[in-house]
Design a protein around this motif. Structure first.
Motif, PDB file in Angstrom:
ATOM      1  N   VAL A  29     -10.330 -19.230  30.796  1.00 31.49           N
ATOM      2  CA  VAL A  29      -9.809 -18.278  29.812  1.00 31.49           C
ATOM      3  C   VAL A  29     -10.915 -17.909  28.813  1.00 31.49           C
ATOM      4  CG1 VAL A  29      -7.915 -17.830  28.217  1.00 31.49           C
ATOM      5  CG2 VAL A  29      -7.659 -19.604  29.974  1.00 31.49           C
ATOM      6  N   CYS A  31     -11.393 -17.675  25.753  1.00 30.25           N
ATOM      7  CA  CYS A  31     -10.718 -17.993  24.484  1.00 30.25           C
ATOM      8  C   CYS A  31     -11.513 -17.531  23.269  1.00 30.25           C
ATOM      9  CB  CYS A  31     -10.487 -19.494  24.379  1.00 30.25           C
ATOM     10  SG  CYS A  31      -9.496 -20.169  25.720  1.00 30.25           S
ATOM     11  N   CYS A  34     -10.599 -18.667  19.553  1.00 28.26           N
ATOM     12  CA  CYS A  34      -9.174 -19.006  19.455  1.00 28.26           C
ATOM     13  C   CYS A  34      -8.947 -20.477  19.801  1.00 28.26           C
ATOM     14  CB  CYS A  34      -8.357 -18.125  20.406  1.00 28.26           C
ATOM     15  SG  CYS A  34      -6.581 -18.472  20.338  1.00 28.26           S
ATOM     16  N   THR A  35      -8.130 -21.140  19.015  1.00 23.76           N
ATOM     17  CA  THR A  35      -7.719 -22.516  19.316  1.00 23.76           C
ATOM     18  C   THR A  35      -6.200 -22.645  19.166  1.00 23.76           C
ATOM     19  OG1 THR A  35      -8.135 -23.134  16.997  1.00 23.76           O
ATOM     20  CG2 THR A  35      -9.928 -23.529  18.573  1.00 23.76           C
ATOM     21  N   ALA A  36      -5.515 -21.518  19.347  1.00 28.86           N
ATOM     22  CA  ALA A  36      -4.079 -21.476  19.048  1.00 28.86           C
ATOM     23  C   ALA A  36      -3.273 -22.510  19.819  1.00 28.86           C
ATOM     24  CB  ALA A  36      -3.535 -20.075  19.314  1.00 28.86           C
ATOM     25  N   CYS A  37      -3.556 -22.693  21.104  1.00 33.51           N
ATOM     26  CA  CYS A  37      -2.700 -23.611  21.863  1.00 33.51           C
ATOM     27  C   CYS A  37      -2.963 -25.065  21.495  1.00 33.51           C
ATOM     28  CB  CYS A  37      -2.785 -23.361  23.361  1.00 33.51           C
ATOM     29  SG  CYS A  37      -4.419 -23.443  24.065  1.00 33.51           S
ATOM     30  N   TYR A 104      -3.672 -24.393  31.676  1.00 34.33           N
ATOM     31  CA  TYR A 104      -3.070 -23.493  30.694  1.00 34.33           C
ATOM     32  C   TYR A 104      -3.899 -22.215  30.509  1.00 34.33           C
ATOM     33  CZ  TYR A 104      -0.621 -21.962  26.530  1.00 34.33           C
ATOM     34  OH  TYR A 104       0.121 -21.232  25.637  1.00 34.33           O
ATOM     35  N   CYS A 106      -2.962 -18.593  28.486  1.00 28.90           N
ATOM     36  CA  CYS A 106      -1.899 -17.854  27.792  1.00 28.90           C
ATOM     37  C   CYS A 106      -1.751 -16.425  28.317  1.00 28.90           C
ATOM     38  CB  CYS A 106      -2.129 -17.881  26.293  1.00 28.90           C
ATOM     39  SG  CYS A 106      -3.559 -16.942  25.746  1.00 28.90           S
ATOM     40  N   VAL A 122       0.195 -18.590  19.346  1.00 24.90           N
ATOM     41  CA  VAL A 122      -0.199 -18.198  20.704  1.00 24.90           C
ATOM     42  C   VAL A 122       0.310 -16.793  21.005  1.00 24.90           C
ATOM     43  CG1 VAL A 122      -0.043 -18.781  23.157  1.00 24.90           C
ATOM     44  CG2 VAL A 122      -0.254 -20.605  21.471  1.00 24.90           C
ATOM     45  N   ARG A 125      -2.002 -14.064  20.107  1.00 24.60           N
ATOM     46  CA  ARG A 125      -3.100 -13.896  21.069  1.00 24.60           C
ATOM     47  C   ARG A 125      -2.596 -13.183  22.337  1.00 24.60           C
ATOM     48  NH1 ARG A 125      -8.766 -14.872  21.157  1.00 24.60           N
ATOM     49  NH2 ARG A 125      -9.356 -14.816  23.328  1.00 24.60           N
ATOM     50  N   TRP A 129      -3.987  -9.448  24.400  1.00 25.05           N
ATOM     51  CA  TRP A 129      -4.646  -9.328  25.714  1.00 25.05           C
ATOM     52  C   TRP A 129      -4.436  -7.947  26.321  1.00 25.05           C
ATOM     53  CZ3 TRP A 129      -8.181 -12.651  26.381  1.00 25.05           C
ATOM     54  CH2 TRP A 129      -8.019 -14.017  26.213  1.00 25.05           C
TER      55      TRP A 129
HETATM   56  S1  SF4 Z   1      -3.968 -19.592  22.986  1.00 29.43           S
HETATM   57 FE1  SF4 Z   1      -4.938 -18.666  24.792  1.00 29.43          FE
HETATM   58  S2  SF4 Z   1      -6.871 -17.774  24.063  1.00 29.43           S
HETATM   59 FE2  SF4 Z   1      -6.134 -19.209  22.482  1.00 29.43          FE
HETATM   60  S3  SF4 Z   1      -7.157 -21.163  22.979  1.00 29.43           S
HETATM   61 FE3  SF4 Z   1      -5.161 -21.194  24.012  1.00 29.43          FE
HETATM   62  S4  SF4 Z   1      -5.544 -20.393  26.091  1.00 29.43           S
HETATM   63 FE4  SF4 Z   1      -7.318 -19.844  24.795  1.00 29.43          FE
END
Ligand code: SF4
Length: 152
Positions: A29, A31, A34-37, A104, A106, A122, A125, A129
């Motif tokens: 991914v 990402c 981003c560290t949302a998950c 995972y 997203c 999440v 984000r 996309w």
């Molecule tokens: S939410 Fe999506 S883009 Fe953000 S860190 Fe997790 S997998 Fe990556």
């Protein structure tokens, strides 16, 4: 509309996602920052055969996974909703992260039109996309998946 983020070619993503779900590859991914998950109060399922993973996570962070056979565990999150292995803004066990995290992606929620099932961080984000499509067939495939709400 908020800023869009390139999700890549839809068919390339689909093939990669299917391989990840079959356990043949990790998700890849884009990402960025981003560290949302990792920071969204999510439970991480770890299976009994993930010996390398279980070796690097303190046992006190794990508890039996409800409804799963013996040996399946969940890792919770801290008071801020962060994964306890998320340290100094990054995954501290990235090379030995759980299978759940390796698979995972997203973008799956975006593809199957299930933004509402994601946590708010999440979801932001997911809504950003933007896939590209090689041709009309690719776009039709994406529309069919979105309508079905699942991958073929
Ligand atoms: S939410 Fe999506 S883009 Fe953000 S860190 Fe997790 S997998 Fe990556």
């Amino acid at each position: 509309m908020s800023e869009r983020i390139p999700a890549g070619d839809f068919d390339v993503w689909l093939a990669g996602m299917q391989a990840a779900l079959r356990g043949q590859a990790d998700s890849d991914v884009p990402c960025g920052s981003c560290t949302a998950c990792c920071t969204s109060s999510q439970f991480v399922h770890i299976e009994p055969d993930e010996h390398d993973v279980l070796a690097v996570i303190p046992p006190e962070l794990l508890f039996p996974a409800p409804g799963q056979p013996s040996g399946h565990v969940l890792m919770g999150y801290d008071q801020d909703g962060h994964c306890p292995m998320f340290v100094d803004g990054r995954c501290s066990i990235y090379e030995k992260r759980p299978r759940t995290c390796r698979v995972y992606d997203c973008r799956l929620f975006a593809a199957v039109g299930r933004v509402n099932e994601a946590t708010p961080l999440v979801a932001a984000r997911i809504e950003a996309w933007e896939f590209t499509y090689a041709d009309d067939d690719s776009r039709r495939r994406a529309d069919a998946i979105s309508e079905a709400g699942r991958l073929p």
